[in-house]
Scaffold this motif. Sequence first.
Motif, PDB file in Angstrom:
ATOM      1  N   SER A  90      35.461 -15.982  51.977  1.00 18.75           N
ATOM      2  CA  SER A  90      34.233 -15.602  51.264  1.00 18.75           C
ATOM      3  C   SER A  90      33.726 -16.748  50.394  1.00 18.75           C
ATOM      4  O   SER A  90      32.518 -17.011  50.327  1.00 18.75           O
ATOM      5  N   LYS A  91      34.652 -17.421  49.736  1.00 13.96           N
ATOM      6  CA  LYS A  91      34.274 -18.527  48.865  1.00 13.96           C
ATOM      7  C   LYS A  91      33.634 -19.665  49.660  1.00 13.96           C
ATOM      8  O   LYS A  91      32.700 -20.319  49.189  1.00 13.96           O
ATOM      9  N   GLU A  92      34.109 -19.869  50.888  1.00 17.60           N
ATOM     10  CA  GLU A  92      33.594 -20.949  51.727  1.00 17.60           C
ATOM     11  C   GLU A  92      32.128 -20.742  52.079  1.00 17.60           C
ATOM     12  O   GLU A  92      31.382 -21.706  52.241  1.00 17.60           O
ATOM     13  N   ILE A  93      31.686 -19.482  52.169  1.00 11.96           N
ATOM     14  CA  ILE A  93      30.282 -19.208  52.531  1.00 11.96           C
ATOM     15  C   ILE A  93      29.522 -18.554  51.371  1.00 11.96           C
ATOM     16  O   ILE A  93      28.455 -17.972  51.560  1.00 11.96           O
ATOM     17  N   ASN A  94      30.107 -18.627  50.146  1.00 14.84           N
ATOM     18  CA  ASN A  94      29.472 -18.061  48.953  1.00 14.84           C
ATOM     19  C   ASN A  94      29.161 -16.572  49.104  1.00 14.84           C
ATOM     20  O   ASN A  94      28.086 -16.093  48.713  1.00 14.84           O
ATOM     21  N   TYR A  95      30.114 -15.842  49.682  1.00 21.29           N
ATOM     22  CA  TYR A  95      29.953 -14.402  49.881  1.00 21.29           C
ATOM     23  C   TYR A  95      30.674 -13.688  48.741  1.00 21.29           C
ATOM     24  O   TYR A  95      31.853 -13.371  48.825  1.00 21.29           O
ATOM     25  N   ASN A  96      29.945 -13.436  47.654  1.00 19.26           N
ATOM     26  CA  ASN A  96      30.560 -12.916  46.440  1.00 19.26           C
ATOM     27  C   ASN A  96      31.105 -11.495  46.591  1.00 19.26           C
ATOM     28  O   ASN A  96      32.083 -11.119  45.933  1.00 19.26           O
ATOM     29  N   LYS A  97      30.470 -10.705  47.464  1.00 22.04           N
ATOM     30  CA  LYS A  97      30.963  -9.337  47.681  1.00 22.04           C
ATOM     31  C   LYS A  97      32.403  -9.377  48.210  1.00 22.04           C
ATOM     32  O   LYS A  97      33.261  -8.609  47.764  1.00 22.04           O
ATOM     33  N   GLY A  98      32.658 -10.277  49.160  1.00 20.79           N
ATOM     34  CA  GLY A  98      34.004 -10.405  49.708  1.00 20.79           C
ATOM     35  C   GLY A  98      34.992 -10.891  48.667  1.00 20.79           C
ATOM     36  O   GLY A  98      36.127 -10.405  48.593  1.00 20.79           O
ATOM     37  N   MET A  99      34.571 -11.851  47.851  1.00 18.99           N
ATOM     38  CA  MET A  99      35.451 -12.367  46.798  1.00 18.99           C
ATOM     39  C   MET A  99      35.824 -11.272  45.813  1.00 18.99           C
ATOM     40  O   MET A  99      36.977 -11.141  45.412  1.00 18.99           O
ATOM     41  N   LEU A 100      34.840 -10.451  45.422  1.00 13.67           N
ATOM     42  CA  LEU A 100      35.101  -9.373  44.473  1.00 13.67           C
ATOM     43  C   LEU A 100      36.082  -8.351  45.044  1.00 13.67           C
ATOM     44  O   LEU A 100      36.977  -7.871  44.343  1.00 13.67           O
ATOM     45  N   GLN A 101      35.911  -8.010  46.326  1.00 12.88           N
ATOM     46  CA  GLN A 101      36.841  -7.076  46.977  1.00 12.88           C
ATOM     47  C   GLN A 101      38.278  -7.595  46.906  1.00 12.88           C
ATOM     48  O   GLN A 101      39.212  -6.862  46.584  1.00 12.88           O
ATOM     49  N   ALA A 102      38.428  -8.876  47.237  1.00 14.09           N
ATOM     50  CA  ALA A 102      39.766  -9.485  47.261  1.00 14.09           C
ATOM     51  C   ALA A 102      40.374  -9.535  45.866  1.00 14.09           C
ATOM     52  O   ALA A 102      41.548  -9.199  45.672  1.00 14.09           O
ATOM     53  N   ILE A 103      39.593  -9.969  44.878  1.00 14.11           N
ATOM     54  CA  ILE A 103      40.095 -10.095  43.506  1.00 14.11           C
ATOM     55  C   ILE A 103      40.516  -8.732  42.964  1.00 14.11           C
ATOM     56  O   ILE A 103      41.556  -8.591  42.313  1.00 14.11           O
TER      57      ILE A 103
END
Length: 514
Positions: A70-83
């Motif tokens: 997610s971080k590689e493509i600036n996909y914040n929704k995915g980053m938030l899910q993971a965190i």
Amino acid sequence: MDAHKLCSVINIRTVLLLLFILFSTAFYSQDKARRRSIDSLGNIIKDKNVYADKGSKEILRLCTEIYYQSKEINYNKGMLQAILKMSEVYMNERNYELSLKKISEGKVLSGKENDNVALSSFLLGEGMIYSEMGYTKKSRYALQQSLELADKLPSQDLHVKKAAVYRSMARNIRQEGNVNHYDSILIYLNKGYSESKKMNYNFSYKPLYLSSFAMDMAKEYFRTDKISESEKYLNDFQIYMKNERDRSEFIYYYLLKGNIENKKKNYNTALEYFDQSRQIVNEYKIYTNALEDIYSGQAEAYRMLQDYKNEAVYSTKAKKITDSISSSEKKILNTIVANGDTVKCQKENLNYSYWLFILPCLLGVGGTAYIFFRKSRDEEENEYIRNAENELPVEEYNISFEEAISPQEKERQELEIEDLKELIELVHNNDKSFHLKFHEHFPLFNQQLLTINSQLSHSDLEYCALIKLKFDTKEIAKYKNVSTSSVFSKKYRIRKKLDISTNANIYTWMFNIG
């Protein structure tokens, strides 16, 4: 311009436009495909049976993969899910330091995205951890913020968040140990129970919410020796859980059944229940802190059976876990999960013939630029190090905090002088719990720094904390077990990351943060 040249120009522009559209479409399609892939992984970690199907380690591996893709493509929704899931796993394992670290990162990101659902969840997690660690005031503050955000959410999210917050508020009161607040605990549990019943019928997590409140009610009634009421709610728990594949919550069911049988003096039956609870802990590798209560219950049963050898064995086991938990709550880890659990992100297939042509060119240009940049940076860094000793002298530690504090800081949380002395003492004793304690006294410090630069490492934040407390270079070097030149270089890099002017005093700058 004649007609032939005009046509040539138009043709070139048309070709360039078509190429631009072609590449834009290709990149958009690729980006969209990667988001779908990330969302697919996200659905796995959101599944209510994920602990039963995957286990904690595999969940962390998946979360790490989701995070970096997610971080590689600036996909914040995915980053938030993971965190969010990482913080949950660490909390379940009582690794509160890592959980709080992920929560801090998640709060900053959800704030940027205006994602109130995620922010409410992070605040809830923060409140739960502070409650478990005995910091009930901090817990109440975080839970109240989470509750205020919940009122702004759609109805389904509202009921879910309110139920979870009410449950944590009840636990908070229980942590304070005031027997006169027993009614307040039941009030909050009943509020949460009511919110759970309002959830949509087809909401897959609804039985788990209902069962969790039934279990909490059973525990409360057991604490006040109302055994029949406790058993009634345990029966409700069984009903809610009858169709659930994940049996991990039965750890507490069998634990409480064992304690009830101890009360009834059915000690052999109690030992059977405790054994069932322990088997589920070993199977799921979750809620291992329950082992402390399981072993204590077994020790009590053996004592009443006059089996003093086994009583000693299980009492020792319970004490070891108690000591371990106490130690883990003080311990601070110096690495981020990314350094320990990093999973290499999957890479898309590349057009290798294109890269074989372009790569040497990029390497040549990049290498030249790097050499120039490095030389320039080294000169600047050396100049900084040469002048670093002229930085503001560290003030004595017995200064009046009231005199040193800025007007803006006075409006924030006031700290007692003893708190400041405690933090300083931890550094002098080389106690690695320093950063965790610092975060408790200055809860906004890391968050504000990460807002300025979200790429700050855990090591950067620890150095910033030491600077805020006015430790000089030699003292920082001693605590971190590094050379003074390493500390100078670290300060230089922190200045760069935080865009602190070379004319500004870094100690004064840090003092006004958080």
